[in-house]
Motif scaffolding. Structure first.
Motif, PDB file in Angstrom:
ATOM      1  N   ASP A  71       0.923  -1.411   0.172  1.00  0.00           N
ATOM      2  CA  ASP A  71      -0.196  -0.007   0.015  1.00  0.00           C
ATOM      3  C   ASP A  71       0.783   1.206   0.030  1.00  0.00           C
ATOM      4  O   ASP A  71       0.405   2.477   0.052  1.00  0.00           O
ATOM      5  CB  ASP A  71      -1.046  -0.171   1.182  1.00  0.00           C
ATOM      6  CG  ASP A  71      -0.396  -0.188   2.435  1.00  0.00           C
ATOM      7  OD1 ASP A  71       0.568  -0.845   2.501  1.00  0.00           O
ATOM      8  OD2 ASP A  71      -1.220  -0.176   3.417  1.00  0.00           O
ATOM      9  N   LEU A  72       2.265   0.893   0.127  1.00  0.00           N
ATOM     10  CA  LEU A  72       3.176   1.975  -0.188  1.00  0.00           C
ATOM     11  C   LEU A  72       4.420   1.609  -0.891  1.00  0.00           C
ATOM     12  O   LEU A  72       4.951   0.691  -0.467  1.00  0.00           O
ATOM     13  CB  LEU A  72       3.600   2.731   1.348  1.00  0.00           C
ATOM     14  CG  LEU A  72       4.717   4.095   0.959  1.00  0.00           C
ATOM     15  CD1 LEU A  72       4.167   5.186   0.360  1.00  0.00           C
ATOM     16  CD2 LEU A  72       5.079   4.401   2.542  1.00  0.00           C
TER      17      LEU A  72
ATOM     18  N   LEU B  21      -0.122   4.091  -2.742  1.00  0.00           N
ATOM     19  CA  LEU B  21       0.445   5.102  -2.523  1.00  0.00           C
ATOM     20  C   LEU B  21       2.027   4.961  -3.128  1.00  0.00           C
ATOM     21  O   LEU B  21       2.611   3.994  -2.603  1.00  0.00           O
ATOM     22  CB  LEU B  21       0.463   5.849  -1.252  1.00  0.00           C
ATOM     23  CG  LEU B  21       0.836   7.252  -0.888  1.00  0.00           C
ATOM     24  CD1 LEU B  21       0.092   8.239  -1.420  1.00  0.00           C
ATOM     25  CD2 LEU B  21       0.716   7.453   0.652  1.00  0.00           C
TER      26      LEU B  21
ATOM     27  N   THR C  50       5.792   7.008  -4.008  1.00  0.00           N
ATOM     28  CA  THR C  50       6.678   8.195  -4.046  1.00  0.00           C
ATOM     29  C   THR C  50       7.896   7.792  -4.423  1.00  0.00           C
ATOM     30  O   THR C  50       8.104   6.328  -4.816  1.00  0.00           O
ATOM     31  CB  THR C  50       6.627   8.922  -2.702  1.00  0.00           C
ATOM     32  OG1 THR C  50       7.442  10.092  -2.921  1.00  0.00           O
ATOM     33  CG2 THR C  50       7.331   7.899  -1.770  1.00  0.00           C
TER      34      THR C  50
ATOM     35  N   SER D  66      -4.659   7.541  -9.900  1.00  0.00           N
ATOM     36  CA  SER D  66      -3.311   6.807  -9.405  1.00  0.00           C
ATOM     37  C   SER D  66      -2.855   8.011  -8.434  1.00  0.00           C
ATOM     38  O   SER D  66      -3.296   9.219  -8.088  1.00  0.00           O
ATOM     39  CB  SER D  66      -2.562   6.803 -10.325  1.00  0.00           C
ATOM     40  OG  SER D  66      -1.984   7.793 -10.985  1.00  0.00           O
ATOM     41  N   HIS D  67      -1.966   7.372  -7.550  1.00  0.00           N
ATOM     42  CA  HIS D  67      -1.777   8.025  -6.190  1.00  0.00           C
ATOM     43  C   HIS D  67      -0.293   8.193  -6.119  1.00  0.00           C
ATOM     44  O   HIS D  67       0.478   7.915  -5.109  1.00  0.00           O
ATOM     45  CB  HIS D  67      -2.067   7.080  -5.099  1.00  0.00           C
ATOM     46  CG  HIS D  67      -3.440   6.733  -4.912  1.00  0.00           C
ATOM     47  ND1 HIS D  67      -4.582   7.905  -4.297  1.00  0.00           N
ATOM     48  CD2 HIS D  67      -4.351   5.874  -5.716  1.00  0.00           C
ATOM     49  CE1 HIS D  67      -5.717   7.310  -4.810  1.00  0.00           C
ATOM     50  NE2 HIS D  67      -5.563   6.259  -5.209  1.00  0.00           N
TER      51      HIS D  67
ATOM     52  N   SER E 212      -2.238  16.095  -7.897  1.00  0.00           N
ATOM     53  CA  SER E 212      -2.158  15.374  -6.735  1.00  0.00           C
ATOM     54  C   SER E 212      -3.489  15.341  -5.788  1.00  0.00           C
ATOM     55  O   SER E 212      -3.767  16.774  -5.606  1.00  0.00           O
ATOM     56  CB  SER E 212      -0.802  15.896  -5.960  1.00  0.00           C
ATOM     57  OG  SER E 212       0.162  15.772  -6.596  1.00  0.00           O
TER      58      SER E 212
ATOM     59  N   THR F 167      -4.963  14.128   0.212  1.00  0.00           N
ATOM     60  CA  THR F 167      -4.838  12.967   1.313  1.00  0.00           C
ATOM     61  C   THR F 167      -3.698  12.198   0.982  1.00  0.00           C
ATOM     62  O   THR F 167      -2.853  11.984   1.849  1.00  0.00           O
ATOM     63  CB  THR F 167      -6.027  12.290   1.387  1.00  0.00           C
ATOM     64  OG1 THR F 167      -6.435  11.866   0.000  1.00  0.00           O
ATOM     65  CG2 THR F 167      -7.153  12.826   1.824  1.00  0.00           C
ATOM     66  N   ASP F 168      -3.381  12.116  -0.368  1.00  0.00           N
ATOM     67  CA  ASP F 168      -1.941  11.289  -0.709  1.00  0.00           C
ATOM     68  C   ASP F 168      -0.690  12.324  -0.136  1.00  0.00           C
ATOM     69  O   ASP F 168      -0.010  11.845   0.401  1.00  0.00           O
ATOM     70  CB  ASP F 168      -1.941  11.415  -2.142  1.00  0.00           C
ATOM     71  CG  ASP F 168      -2.965  10.272  -2.706  1.00  0.00           C
ATOM     72  OD1 ASP F 168      -3.693   9.555  -1.715  1.00  0.00           O
ATOM     73  OD2 ASP F 168      -3.115  10.035  -3.967  1.00  0.00           O
TER      74      ASP F 168
ATOM     75  N   ARG G 203      -0.324  12.030   3.482  1.00  0.00           N
ATOM     76  CA  ARG G 203       0.143  10.790   4.005  1.00  0.00           C
ATOM     77  C   ARG G 203       1.732  10.713   3.630  1.00  0.00           C
ATOM     78  O   ARG G 203       2.484  10.027   4.612  1.00  0.00           O
ATOM     79  CB  ARG G 203      -0.599   9.760   3.405  1.00  0.00           C
ATOM     80  CG  ARG G 203      -2.009   9.243   4.007  1.00  0.00           C
ATOM     81  CD  ARG G 203      -2.373   8.026   3.472  1.00  0.00           C
ATOM     82  NE  ARG G 203      -1.981   6.949   4.669  1.00  0.00           N
ATOM     83  CZ  ARG G 203      -1.838   5.725   4.442  1.00  0.00           C
ATOM     84  NH1 ARG G 203      -2.580   5.150   3.477  1.00  0.00           N
ATOM     85  NH2 ARG G 203      -1.401   4.872   5.376  1.00  0.00           N
ATOM     86  N   ILE G 204       2.112  11.254   2.441  1.00  0.00           N
ATOM     87  CA  ILE G 204       3.644  10.948   2.202  1.00  0.00           C
ATOM     88  C   ILE G 204       4.442  12.005   3.019  1.00  0.00           C
ATOM     89  O   ILE G 204       5.629  11.637   3.533  1.00  0.00           O
ATOM     90  CB  ILE G 204       3.496  11.437   0.666  1.00  0.00           C
ATOM     91  CG1 ILE G 204       3.316  10.412  -0.365  1.00  0.00           C
ATOM     92  CG2 ILE G 204       5.291  11.698   0.385  1.00  0.00           C
ATOM     93  CD1 ILE G 204       4.065   8.920   0.042  1.00  0.00           C
TER      94      ILE G 204
END
Lengths: 280, 280
Positions: free
Chosen positions: A66-67, A92, A94, A115-116, A152, A155-156, A159-160
């Motif tokens: 999930d990350l 998510l 990054t 997408s996230h 973006s 909420t994403d 969270r990052i």
């Protein structure tokens, strides 16, 4: 912050391994999966407990995450994020790439709308690469720049930012464009100059090299292929920073040619004030 | 080596105090006298046992010395050596100035023919000044350049070389001219560039400063007045070094403008090889 179930780290070098160590120490996820090209690096990463599981297969490694944090050289990131989002569109995602504008805009054009992905750049590293140099505290007290764009989701982004803050970093939000301009001046230009000094010192004079030369050129020991990518992905901003530096150098040259003590001292004094203000 | 009876150190800053500490540790003289302008520095130098006795009076301080080491800023050295030789013409005299050609030739013209001056330049230092930062091991493993000229007597040069070697330094003999060319490239140019980078970084970008910038600009924190003197006393060689650097920078600029990956990587690779060869 809300914990993750499974964090996948793509690329387990110094940064990837350090993120894994810190995430595991802070218990930010049930498991951390390390994904890499070389089995030897993956073995080292697992041996130093930076990750719980490893695989050389990108798609299999990120399934269930999930990350996902992409810690590979900047040239590879766009394609890898596309492949990751195709497998886990809800995750998510990054990255830790040193330049952001090209990458973020390529992904904005190519990723599905829901997408996230949110770009990041942890301002930490070192000349040593490889998971064995990873440290759980690598990001403590360092800045991580998070670079959302128009697409973006808030909420994403939040969270990052929370994730990096949980690793002890100070988080700064900037647009990809602002980020790239700033790092051209604070990171890429110093690297270029360190390389120019090291590269233009005549061999005959090597025995007279001392602390000053060694400090000033330290980052020139960085990986040439990696830095070539960084420079090319930010070449316009680097050229602008170089133009600004050349103006300062011209003032210094003129002061030296005219033996203008007052001007020279004022240029050195101004530089000293900046350096003193920015710590040791 | 043959020991000295009384060593006088003129200027008890970082270098002067470190020499005193090392000379006392190695018992190279019966006594070490510290001479300075400020009573406060002299008190500190005595408190940290860098010197046995102190005075603010140059002539009185050097009377009776058989070795005098002048550790004051480069602008003051010529006049001080002249004053010292007038009091103790038989004493061996050296200095620690960062540039040598102007100084050695001014002294060659003005000192009596049978005097015993030989220039030196210990390649060590740091951002911290003041006797309280002195360390007996400051010169251990460092290079000290000794710069005899045509008038120097072999026995004097040998005694000065032996003195620095007794403090743990590696000793290199060079002509004043060769020395100044070399340090322009290995010391003065890096300082100029460190100052140019610090001085041309826009304030808005300060939050993104990281390890690379801090290493590359570290020496820009040095004393501006001291460095202005060093630059002016070696301005021709510094300008030549700057011209050489500008050529390298032009190649880098062209590679960036043309996005010539191969050329850029080869420039970075060459710099890395030099940096790697010269240690950490």
């Amino acid at each position: 912050m809300k914990k993750f179930d499974s964090i996948a780290i793509v690329g387990v070098g110094l940064i990837g391994a350090s993120i894994g160590l810190a995430a595991r120490r802070e218990k930010l996820a049930r498991q951390v999966v390390g994904i890499g090209r070389r089995a030897s690096s993956l073995r080292k990463a697992k041996a130093c407990r930076a990750v719980d599981q490893t695989t050389t297969h990108l798609e299999r490694g990120v399934a269930g995450a999930d990350l996902v944090i992409v810690c590979t050289p900047v040239e590879l990131i766009v394609v890898q994020v596309q492949r990751i989002v195709a497998v886990v569109p809800e995750a998510l995602v990054t990255d830790v790439g040193s330049t952001k504008q090209q990458l973020v805009s390529a992904l904005a054009k190519s990723l599905p709308r829901n997408s996230h992905f949110v770009g990041s750049h942890p301002m930490a590293g070192g000349e040593n690469t490889g998971p064995e140099h990873g440290r759980a505290n690598l990001l403590e007290g360092r800045t991580v720049v998070v670079t959302p764009d128009r697409r973006s989701q808030d909420t994403d982004v939040q969270r990052i930012c929370d994730f990096w803050a949980a690793l002890g970093a100070g988080v700064l939000r900037m647009s990809p464009k602002e980020h790239d301009r700033a790092v051209a001046a604070t990171s890429h230009l110093p690297h270029l100059l360190a390389s120019a000094i090291a590269g233009s010192t005549p061999e005959d004079y090597f025995p007279l090299v001392s602390t000053g030369w060694l400090d000033t050129t330290r980052i020139a020991a960085g990986d040439a292929a990696l830095w070539r990518q960084i420079f090319l992905s930010n070449h316009e901003n680097v050229l602008q920073s170089l133009t600004r530096l050349e103006r300062t150098l011209r003032s210094m040259r003129t002061a030296l040619e005219r033996q203008d003590a007052a001007k020279l001292e004022s240029l050195l004094e101004q530089a000293k004030r900046t350096r003193d203000a920015l710590g040791s």
